[in-house]
Design a protein around this motif. Structure first.
Motif, PDB file in Angstrom:
ATOM      1  N   PRO A 177       5.676   4.212   6.731  1.00  0.00           N
ATOM      2  CA  PRO A 177       4.253   4.401   6.431  1.00  0.00           C
ATOM      3  C   PRO A 177       3.613   3.226   5.698  1.00  0.00           C
ATOM      4  N   ARG A 178       4.433   2.357   5.098  1.00  0.00           N
ATOM      5  CA  ARG A 178       3.906   1.236   4.319  1.00  0.00           C
ATOM      6  C   ARG A 178       4.202  -0.113   4.965  1.00  0.00           C
ATOM      7  N   CYS A 179       4.888  -0.095   6.096  1.00  0.00           N
ATOM      8  CA  CYS A 179       5.360  -1.332   6.713  1.00  0.00           C
ATOM      9  C   CYS A 179       4.339  -1.894   7.697  1.00  0.00           C
ATOM     10  N   ALA A 180       4.079  -3.190   7.605  1.00  0.00           N
ATOM     11  CA  ALA A 180       3.111  -3.845   8.490  1.00  0.00           C
ATOM     12  C   ALA A 180       3.651  -4.008   9.909  1.00  0.00           C
ATOM     13  N   PHE A 181       4.972  -3.869  10.102  1.00  0.00           N
ATOM     14  CA  PHE A 181       5.570  -4.105  11.415  1.00  0.00           C
ATOM     15  C   PHE A 181       5.999  -2.811  12.110  1.00  0.00           C
ATOM     16  N   ALA A 182       5.771  -1.659  11.504  1.00  0.00           N
ATOM     17  CA  ALA A 182       6.303  -0.398  12.030  1.00  0.00           C
ATOM     18  C   ALA A 182       5.634  -0.006  13.344  1.00  0.00           C
ATOM     19  N   ASP A 183       6.426   0.557  14.263  1.00  0.00           N
ATOM     20  CA  ASP A 183       5.896   1.112  15.502  1.00  0.00           C
ATOM     21  C   ASP A 183       6.392   2.555  15.636  1.00  0.00           C
ATOM     22  N   GLU A 184       6.195   3.138  16.794  1.00  0.00           N
ATOM     23  CA  GLU A 184       6.550   4.535  16.984  1.00  0.00           C
ATOM     24  C   GLU A 184       8.054   4.759  16.814  1.00  0.00           C
ATOM     25  N   ARG A 185       8.853   3.792  17.243  1.00  0.00           N
ATOM     26  CA  ARG A 185      10.303   3.898  17.069  1.00  0.00           C
ATOM     27  C   ARG A 185      10.662   4.001  15.596  1.00  0.00           C
ATOM     28  N   CYS A 186      10.013   3.189  14.769  1.00  0.00           N
ATOM     29  CA  CYS A 186      10.277   3.203  13.326  1.00  0.00           C
ATOM     30  C   CYS A 186       9.891   4.542  12.702  1.00  0.00           C
ATOM     31  N   ARG A 187       8.814   5.121  13.216  1.00  0.00           N
ATOM     32  CA  ARG A 187       8.305   6.363  12.615  1.00  0.00           C
ATOM     33  C   ARG A 187       9.079   7.604  13.039  1.00  0.00           C
ATOM     34  N   LYS A 241       0.837  -1.206   0.000  1.00  0.00           N
ATOM     35  CA  LYS A 241       0.000   0.000   0.000  1.00  0.00           C
ATOM     36  C   LYS A 241       0.868   1.251   0.000  1.00  0.00           C
ATOM     37  N   GLY A 242       0.329   2.313  -0.597  1.00  0.00           N
ATOM     38  CA  GLY A 242       1.043   3.578  -0.623  1.00  0.00           C
ATOM     39  C   GLY A 242       2.042   3.657  -1.762  1.00  0.00           C
ATOM     40  N   VAL A 243       2.882   4.681  -1.725  1.00  0.00           N
ATOM     41  CA  VAL A 243       3.867   4.924  -2.785  1.00  0.00           C
ATOM     42  C   VAL A 243       5.224   5.237  -2.165  1.00  0.00           C
ATOM     43  N   VAL A 244       6.259   5.170  -2.986  1.00  0.00           N
ATOM     44  CA  VAL A 244       7.600   5.558  -2.552  1.00  0.00           C
ATOM     45  C   VAL A 244       7.594   7.049  -2.214  1.00  0.00           C
ATOM     46  N   PRO A 245       8.078   7.456  -1.034  1.00  0.00           N
ATOM     47  CA  PRO A 245       8.035   8.876  -0.660  1.00  0.00           C
ATOM     48  C   PRO A 245       8.882   9.736  -1.587  1.00  0.00           C
ATOM     49  N   GLY A 246       8.381  10.926  -1.869  1.00  0.00           N
ATOM     50  CA  GLY A 246       9.093  11.868  -2.726  1.00  0.00           C
ATOM     51  C   GLY A 246       9.726  12.981  -1.913  1.00  0.00           C
ATOM     52  N   GLN A 247       9.771  14.167  -2.488  1.00  0.00           N
ATOM     53  CA  GLN A 247      10.465  15.281  -1.840  1.00  0.00           C
ATOM     54  C   GLN A 247       9.706  15.820  -0.625  1.00  0.00           C
ATOM     55  N   PHE A 248       8.392  15.785  -0.671  1.00  0.00           N
ATOM     56  CA  PHE A 248       7.606  16.487   0.345  1.00  0.00           C
ATOM     57  C   PHE A 248       6.894  15.557   1.336  1.00  0.00           C
ATOM     58  N   ASP A 249       7.010  14.246   1.177  1.00  0.00           N
ATOM     59  CA  ASP A 249       6.292  13.340   2.081  1.00  0.00           C
ATOM     60  C   ASP A 249       7.220  12.308   2.721  1.00  0.00           C
ATOM     61  N   ARG A 250       8.481  12.688   2.937  1.00  0.00           N
ATOM     62  CA  ARG A 250       9.439  11.755   3.531  1.00  0.00           C
ATOM     63  C   ARG A 250       9.248  11.713   5.045  1.00  0.00           C
ATOM     64  N   PRO A 251       9.035  10.524   5.602  1.00  0.00           N
ATOM     65  CA  PRO A 251       8.844  10.401   7.045  1.00  0.00           C
ATOM     66  C   PRO A 251      10.119  10.701   7.819  1.00  0.00           C
ATOM     67  N   GLN A 252       9.976  10.947   9.116  1.00  0.00           N
ATOM     68  CA  GLN A 252      11.116  11.341   9.955  1.00  0.00           C
ATOM     69  C   GLN A 252      12.054  10.174  10.219  1.00  0.00           C
ATOM     70  N   ALA A 291      20.516  -5.259   6.464  1.00  0.00           N
ATOM     71  CA  ALA A 291      19.187  -4.665   6.402  1.00  0.00           C
ATOM     72  C   ALA A 291      19.139  -3.351   7.171  1.00  0.00           C
ATOM     73  N   LEU A 292      18.570  -2.317   6.536  1.00  0.00           N
ATOM     74  CA  LEU A 292      18.434  -1.001   7.158  1.00  0.00           C
ATOM     75  C   LEU A 292      17.095  -0.974   7.898  1.00  0.00           C
ATOM     76  N   CYS A 293      17.083  -1.555   9.114  1.00  0.00           N
ATOM     77  CA  CYS A 293      15.813  -1.781   9.797  1.00  0.00           C
ATOM     78  C   CYS A 293      16.028  -1.899  11.302  1.00  0.00           C
ATOM     79  N   HIS A 294      15.072  -1.366  12.082  1.00  0.00           N
ATOM     80  CA  HIS A 294      15.121  -1.542  13.531  1.00  0.00           C
ATOM     81  C   HIS A 294      14.885  -2.999  13.918  1.00  0.00           C
ATOM     82  N   TYR A 295      13.972  -3.646  13.211  1.00  0.00           N
ATOM     83  CA  TYR A 295      13.550  -4.998  13.570  1.00  0.00           C
ATOM     84  C   TYR A 295      13.667  -5.919  12.356  1.00  0.00           C
ATOM     85  N   PRO A 296      14.867  -6.342  12.001  1.00  0.00           N
ATOM     86  CA  PRO A 296      15.019  -7.198  10.818  1.00  0.00           C
ATOM     87  C   PRO A 296      14.263  -8.510  10.970  1.00  0.00           C
TER      88      PRO A 296
END
Length: 330
Positions: free
Chosen positions: A287-297, A270-281, A311-316
């Motif tokens: 925003p598209r990950c089924a496992f994301a939590d507040e730390r990821c965001r 779901k969703g799209v690859v972030p561009g210039q104006f919608d890159r998450p912090q 892997a570039l991930c908090h929770y591989p």
């Protein structure tokens, strides 16, 4: 010694509203005779990273890297003239659209021989013979006659073969194939891929295949680098990547393969690859990950060790399960 070694490659584009980072801290290592793929959705920075290596980006782009070495030479410190002796001879590229990459005003033969004239000491007769040999090598019938054909007189498959002939003219050490089967029908795609892998093995050159087709990757390469939103999120040998992907994005790409679908509907991301104006912090995939939590965001994820595919991930993922209890390394 690696044939190509790039460390921390970044590409920024100047826009009317500021600067946009299209490639962010990408590493690439290619050994002599290597066969690897760079995969990801459109907008992941796959082509831009390789065009930065080739020096083919527009003036609005700013390219930086901690290291960019090819065959022992530092490409960052070479003059434009010295770099032109490498690009097109030792490093060659097949572009996405042959009909827009070939010059419509010149014959196929002229365009092949132009590369030979620039990069070799062959005389006119030898260049003619070499051009015929190249068209024969890539499977174009009646090659001597086809040298006089203009691009519009060739089919899509023939045009792509002509592009491959130009790329192989000077026997490069590294061939970059950027979506070489785009806009071709399925049977022609298979022929082009078989041709490229056969030539790669015969010539012993290294090849980087840029694609978004995971099916092509499974059948073609030995190693896979996955990019998302300009970042490299994972790299593994192809068998390991398909058996046990460690980044949620890689797992989602593989789950979307038709042959892996188990229900009535094909899984999608779901969703799209972030561009210039919608890159998450934090994590760009959060925003598209089924496992994301507040730390990821909120927090940029660390790069995992080689055992976890970098892997570039908090929770591989391990066997499809996020390691949330695991203390990851920075």
């Amino acid at each position: 010694m690696p044939l190509l070694e790039i460390r921390n490659l970044s590409v920024d584009f100047a826009t009317a509203s500021g600067r946009f980072r299209a490639v962010d801290g990408v590493d690439v290592t290619v050994e002599p005779g290597d066969l690897m793929a760079i995969v990801g959705e459109s907008g992941s920075g796959k082509s831009v990273s390789m065009l930065a290596l080739m020096g083919l980006l527009p003036w609005t782009a700013t390219v930086t890297a901690d290291k960019m070495e090819f065959d022992g030479q530092d490409l960052r410190s070479l003059s434009a003239r010295a770099k032109r002796q490498i690009i097109g001879r030792d490093i060659s590229m097949i572009f996405q659209e042959p009909m827009s990459s070939l010059n419509p005003c010149f014959t196929v033969g002229f365009q092949i021989k132009e590369s030979l004239k620039l990069h070799t000491s062959l005389d006119r007769r030898q260049r003619q013979d070499r051009a015929v040999e190249l068209l024969e090598l890539v499977g174009i019938p009646d090659p001597a006659k086809r040298l006089n054909a203009f691009p519009h007189q060739l089919s899509g498959g023939m045009s792509q073969r002509a592009m491959i002939a130009i790329a192989l003219a000077c026997q490069p050490k590294l061939l970059i194939a950027d979506e070489p089967t785009t806009a071709l029908d399925v049977t022609i795609q298979a022929q082009i891929l078989e041709l490229l892998t056969g030539l790669q093995q015969t010539a012993g050159m290294a090849m980087i295949l840029i694609t978004h087709d995971m099916g092509v990757v499974a059948e073609t390469v030995r190693r896979v680098s996955v990019q998302y939103a300009g970042q490299k999120v994972e790299e593994q040998p192809v068998e390991d990547l398909f058996d046990d992907p460690h980044h949620p994005y890689t797992a989602a790409l593989l789950a979307a393969l038709p042959e892996r679908a188990t229900g009535k509907h094909l899984p999608t991301i779901k969703g799209v690859v972030p561009g210039q104006f919608d890159r998450p912090q934090g994590c760009l995939f959060s925003p598209r990950c089924a496992f994301a939590d507040e730390r990821c965001r909120t927090i940029v994820p660390p790069r995992q060790p080689q055992a976890l595919g970098q892997a570039l991930c908090h929770y591989p993922l391990i066997d499809g399960v996020p390691q949330k209890s695991q203390e990851v390394t920075a």
